[in-house]
Design an enzyme around this catalytic site. Structure first.
Site, PDB file in Angstrom:
ATOM      1  N   GLY A 285       7.516   5.418  -9.939  1.00 21.61           N
ATOM      2  CA  GLY A 285       6.554   4.365 -10.235  1.00 21.61           C
ATOM      3  C   GLY A 285       5.155   4.747  -9.813  1.00 21.61           C
ATOM      4  O   GLY A 285       4.214   4.653 -10.586  1.00 21.61           O
ATOM      5  N   PHE A 286       4.991   5.152  -8.556  1.00 16.08           N
ATOM      6  CA  PHE A 286       3.713   5.611  -8.005  1.00 16.08           C
ATOM      7  C   PHE A 286       2.616   4.550  -8.063  1.00 16.08           C
ATOM      8  O   PHE A 286       1.438   4.866  -7.974  1.00 16.08           O
ATOM      9  CB  PHE A 286       3.224   6.882  -8.714  1.00 16.08           C
ATOM     10  CG  PHE A 286       4.278   7.916  -8.942  1.00 16.08           C
ATOM     11  CD1 PHE A 286       5.050   8.384  -7.894  1.00 16.08           C
ATOM     12  CD2 PHE A 286       4.525   8.422 -10.208  1.00 16.08           C
ATOM     13  CE1 PHE A 286       6.036   9.340  -8.099  1.00 16.08           C
ATOM     14  CE2 PHE A 286       5.508   9.374 -10.426  1.00 16.08           C
ATOM     15  CZ  PHE A 286       6.264   9.832  -9.372  1.00 16.08           C
TER      16      PHE A 286
ATOM     17  N   GLY B  85      12.656   5.579  -5.682  1.00 15.31           N
ATOM     18  CA  GLY B  85      12.953   6.953  -5.293  1.00 15.31           C
ATOM     19  C   GLY B  85      12.588   7.263  -3.860  1.00 15.31           C
ATOM     20  O   GLY B  85      12.720   8.409  -3.416  1.00 15.31           O
TER      21      GLY B  85
ATOM     22  N   ALA C  38       9.588  -0.313   4.299  1.00  9.50           N
ATOM     23  CA  ALA C  38      10.459  -0.055   5.450  1.00  9.50           C
ATOM     24  C   ALA C  38      10.191  -1.048   6.564  1.00  9.50           C
ATOM     25  O   ALA C  38      11.123  -1.618   7.149  1.00  9.50           O
ATOM     26  CB  ALA C  38      10.262   1.376   5.948  1.00  9.50           C
TER      27      ALA C  38
ATOM     28  N   ILE D 295      10.549   7.322  12.798  1.00 10.56           N
ATOM     29  CA  ILE D 295      11.048   7.828  11.523  1.00 10.56           C
ATOM     30  C   ILE D 295      12.495   7.370  11.357  1.00 10.56           C
ATOM     31  O   ILE D 295      13.368   7.714  12.157  1.00 10.56           O
ATOM     32  CB  ILE D 295      10.948   9.367  11.458  1.00 10.56           C
ATOM     33  CG1 ILE D 295       9.496   9.809  11.669  1.00 10.56           C
ATOM     34  CG2 ILE D 295      11.478   9.872  10.119  1.00 10.56           C
ATOM     35  CD1 ILE D 295       8.491   9.228  10.687  1.00 10.56           C
TER      36      ILE D 295
ATOM     37  N   GLY E 218       4.347   3.242   7.414  1.00 12.21           N
ATOM     38  CA  GLY E 218       4.613   3.854   6.110  1.00 12.21           C
ATOM     39  C   GLY E 218       4.228   5.322   6.069  1.00 12.21           C
ATOM     40  O   GLY E 218       3.305   5.763   6.752  1.00 12.21           O
TER      41      GLY E 218
ATOM     42  N   GLU F 118       2.356   7.185   1.465  1.00 15.83           N
ATOM     43  CA  GLU F 118       0.983   7.407   1.029  1.00 15.83           C
ATOM     44  C   GLU F 118       0.189   8.310   1.974  1.00 15.83           C
ATOM     45  O   GLU F 118      -0.552   9.181   1.539  1.00 15.83           O
ATOM     46  CB  GLU F 118       0.294   6.046   0.834  1.00 15.83           C
ATOM     47  CG  GLU F 118       0.564   5.514  -0.554  1.00 15.83           C
ATOM     48  CD  GLU F 118       0.756   4.005  -0.639  1.00 15.83           C
ATOM     49  OE1 GLU F 118       0.261   3.425  -1.603  1.00 15.83           O
ATOM     50  OE2 GLU F 118       1.421   3.411   0.220  1.00 15.83           O
TER      51      GLU F 118
END
Length: 744
Positions: free
Chosen positions: A244-245, A472, A515, A635, A708, A711
């Site tokens: 998607g991006f 993804g 997340a 993480i 995140g 990005e």
């Protein structure tokens, strides 16, 4: 509450088998009953009006059911101009088939519906449409003097902070100065999966839209508003997405067209865009950036000035946070930031991975490299001398910041100490020029409101659900890990469901907040379920857990047991069987703790070290090594997190050396709208990439301590490569991408 450790482990994707075996269904793969097919007709002109549509001759073709255009679009399908989807910028959203006016090249002007795909495509080749063309303007260069400042309150946009200090005077008086303009052309998202919607029409008039989207609730809100449907009558599903991006953040026009046709024809309709049509909505905007930096004699920044001008459409004010980062990434007391828009006859730009920051980091980080050379300093040493201990834009401390550790660990891994400063001073054994460059960035650590539901059955299997997206990034996997760890279960005993408006509401999958947002909701929900299970366990005959509080027990290996005495335990399956319940359920939600977060500036950081090798005679550039050091809190999954950053680096290579959508201003049309001429990296372009995650604890950003990474990992990559090209060749390229002709 649990001692079964899943979080942090490099767990393989739980959705991987479905994807590689073909069991995963994408939006164009749902074979619903009584399906018809739509083909979109696109405008060949950039501005003007439709004067005539010759529909009769095409409608006569066997198998053609309907041709929708502005002439016959159902009155039902119109909505208030003020309606906006969740990420719409200011202005009036584009309304497909609304009238005969053409606002941009490739605008959808008609939809042909036929019994099968081949007939629809053939009919489209025969449909004649007449246009009255008007003069258009698609060149940002012509709008330099017409830029305007967008109003505040735009979705996701923070106006640049007011100037601080006296940046003009500081720049004039500083011993070392630089100023330059940096240009990056438009880019298009180009995910592998084409945008498609299968709109299933049910006999009771309800619609199920299998849509390619990064936010099923956003699409549902859009459709219910436009078509006057109740939420219960409009279900939106997206369980798998082939990339998607950011292209799927807004509802794209194929979902509108498919649902409109399905409601009108009372039949199921599938509309899939072509690869060429994928260039007809949304893109990273063409941007001009002007920077002035000045440095004191001791190598500290005396002044930072950063101004950006980028394109938007005639009907919406699309905004990005391009320049704000320049006031916070480095310590400087004299800063002036400016941001303007210019209206062109193009479709509204759209968020594209790290919107604003990916563009702004190119200008800032190349300028920092230029300033380092002007001041006679190593580029890494220059950054260390200007390390920001607090966010000067917001006048707040960082909730956590381990960028200095990124600098040191990344440099050690890369071998930066072996770099010589002079351009053209390093060569390999074959005589190729070697260049080493760096670049970095900063990205918001955000949390959004989210909800989740959990249930456990008598066989001990846990199912957790939330309407999150998965394009993804690994959402299926990390949510499974969080749930499994919270209730002490093996991964294979947990199923996570997402991407359906029948599930609890979750935010759009964007901004690198999934997340933190959905993960916290999943954790809260599983804890609520654990509390219910403990109460049931305490009702069992001779329960060893009688009188225990939730904090007194732990969930591990499918059991609930006392923390102080592991032998005092009960098996989860026995709890349910003893209770007589076939299933125990719980739901919960999560919101950011504003009281706790408000005093802080919350961000992820990174630094990228890049090596290029340049053929001096041919001007060809190869990126041979990259080290990307990231500080992004806890993480959750080392494997999927590394994969995210690898993808970011590949895209950064693409931005630096290849990727550019070329506009022919004579036609107002993107000319390389295909995979043949829109260049992205292939396997042969990618060499050694190392990803380092610096340890960073942060209990302020959210209960999981995550930030995140999707990005931030992209930031600084293009700049690092461009700076490495300068180090190799002595040629400073400020107009990206770096093509061979710019080096020869």
């Amino acid at each position: 509450m649990s001692t079964t450790n899943h979080i942090g482990k490099p767990t393989s994707r739980v959705d991987g088998p479905a994807k590689v075996t073909g069991a995963a269904k994408y939006s164009a793969e749902f074979n619903v009953p009584d399906l018809t097919y739509g083909w979109v007709i696109s405008s060949p002109i950039a501005k003007g009006k439709i004067t005539k549509i010759h529909a009769d001759e095409v409608l006569a073709l066997p198998g053609v059911l309907k041709i929708f255009s502005h002439e016959n679009v159902p009155s039902l399908a119109w909505f208030d101009r003020s309606y906006k989807d969740q990420v719409a910028p200011g202005g009036s959203p584009f309304r497909p088939l609304h009238d005969n006016e053409i606002k941009f090249s490739q605008q959808p002007v008609a939809l042909i519906i036929a019994e099968n795909f081949e007939v629809a495509r053939y009919a489209a080749s025969l449909l004649r449409i007449e246009y009255q063309e008007e003069k258009h303007e698609t060149s940002l260069e012509t709008k330099r003097e017409e830029g305007y400042e967008p109003g505040s309150g735009k979705t996701g946009y923070m106006p640049p902070p007011p100037p601080r200090g006296n940046p003009d005077k500081a720049w004039e008086e500083a011993p070392h100065r630089m100023e330059a303009e940096y240009v990056h052309g438009a880019q298009h998202h180009n995910p592998m999966e084409l945008f498609s919607t299968t709109a299933q029409f049910h006999s009771d008039g309800k619609i199920t839209a299998y849509d390619k989207t990064q936010g099923v609730y956003n699409v549902q809100a859009y459709l219910t508003k436009i078509f006057g449907l109740k939420k219960d009558d409009c279900r939106v599903v997206n369980e798998y997405m082939g990339g998607g991006f950011g292209a799927g953040l807004r509802p794209q026009y194929q979902v509108f067209l498919a649902v409109m046709a399905a409601l009108e024809l009372k039949r199921s309709v599938r509309v899939t865009l072509t690869r060429q049509q994928m260039f007809s909505f949304g893109h990273r905007p063409h941007t001009l950036q002007y920077l002035k930096l000045a440095t004191n004699a001791d190598g500290t920044l005396a002044a930072v000035q950063h101004h950006a001008l980028h394109e938007t459409s005639q009907f919406e004010d699309y905004t990005e946070n391009v320049v704000n980062w320049s006031g916070m990434l480095y310590q400087c007391d004299n800063v002036k930031l400016g941001y303007q828009l210019a209206k062109l006859d193009v479709y509204t730009p759209l968020d594209m991975r790290a919107p604003g920051a990916a563009t702004g980091s190119i200008g800032l980080e190349i300028a920092m490299d230029e300033m380092a050379y002007e001041a006679g300093l190593d580029p890494l040493e220059f950054r260390l001398r200007n390390y920001a201990e607090m966010d000067q834009n917001m006048k707040k401390p960082f909730s956590s910041k381990k960028l200095r550790d990124c600098y040191h660990q990344g440099a050690a891994k890369f071998g930066w100490e072996k770099r010589t400063q002079a351009p053209g001073s390093m060569r390999d054994k074959d005589g190729k020029l070697i260049g080493w460059g760096i670049g970095g960035g900063v990205w918001d650590a955000s949390q959004m409101k989210s909800a989740a539901k959990a249930s456990i059955t008598a066989d001990g299997h846990l199912t957790v659900s939330s309407a999150a997206g998965e394009n993804g990034t690994g959402t299926y996997t990390i949510m499974t890990q969080i749930a499994a760890e919270t209730l002490g279960l093996p991964i294979e005993a947990v199923t996570f469901k997402l991407g359906d408006t029948d599930l609890p509401e979750a935010p759009l999958q964007g901004g690198s907040w999934t997340a933190a947002s959905v993960g916290t909701a999943v954790k809260n929900t599983c804890e609520a379920l654990g509390e219910k299970l403990l109460k049931l366990a305490q009702k069992m005959d001779d329960s060893p857990l009688k009188g225990a509080k939730l904090e007194d027990v732990e969930f591990v290996s499918g059991q609930i047991r006392l923390r102080t005495d592991a032998s005092q335990s009960v098996v989860l399956r026995d709890v349910l069987q003893a209770s007589g319940e076939t299933k125990v359920e719980a739901d919960s939600s999560a919101m950011p703790n504003m009281l706790k977060q408000q005093p802080y500036s919350m961000h992820s950081h990174n630094i990228v070290f890049a090596e290029v090798k340049v053929d001096e005679e041919l001007g060809t550039v190869h990126v041979t090594r990259v080290v990307n050091a990231v500080a992004a809190g806890r993480i959750l999954n080392l494997k999927t997190a590394r994969s995210q950053v690898l993808g970011s680096v590949v895209w950064g290579i693409s931005m630096a050396l290849m990727e550019e959508t070329v506009m022919d201003h004579k036609f107002g049309r993107y000319m390389n709208h295909n995979f043949s001429e829109y260049h992205v990296p292939v396997n042969a372009d990618i060499h050694d990439i190392d990803v380092l995650f610096v340890e960073e604890e942060d209990d302020i950003v959210n209960p999981l301590g995550v930030k995140g990474i999707g990005e931030v990992g992209m930031l600084g990559v293009a700049a690092a490569i461009t700076n490495a090209v300068f180090h190799a060749t002595g040629k400073r390229v400020r107009d990206l991408p770096v093509m061979i002709d710019k080096l020869l």
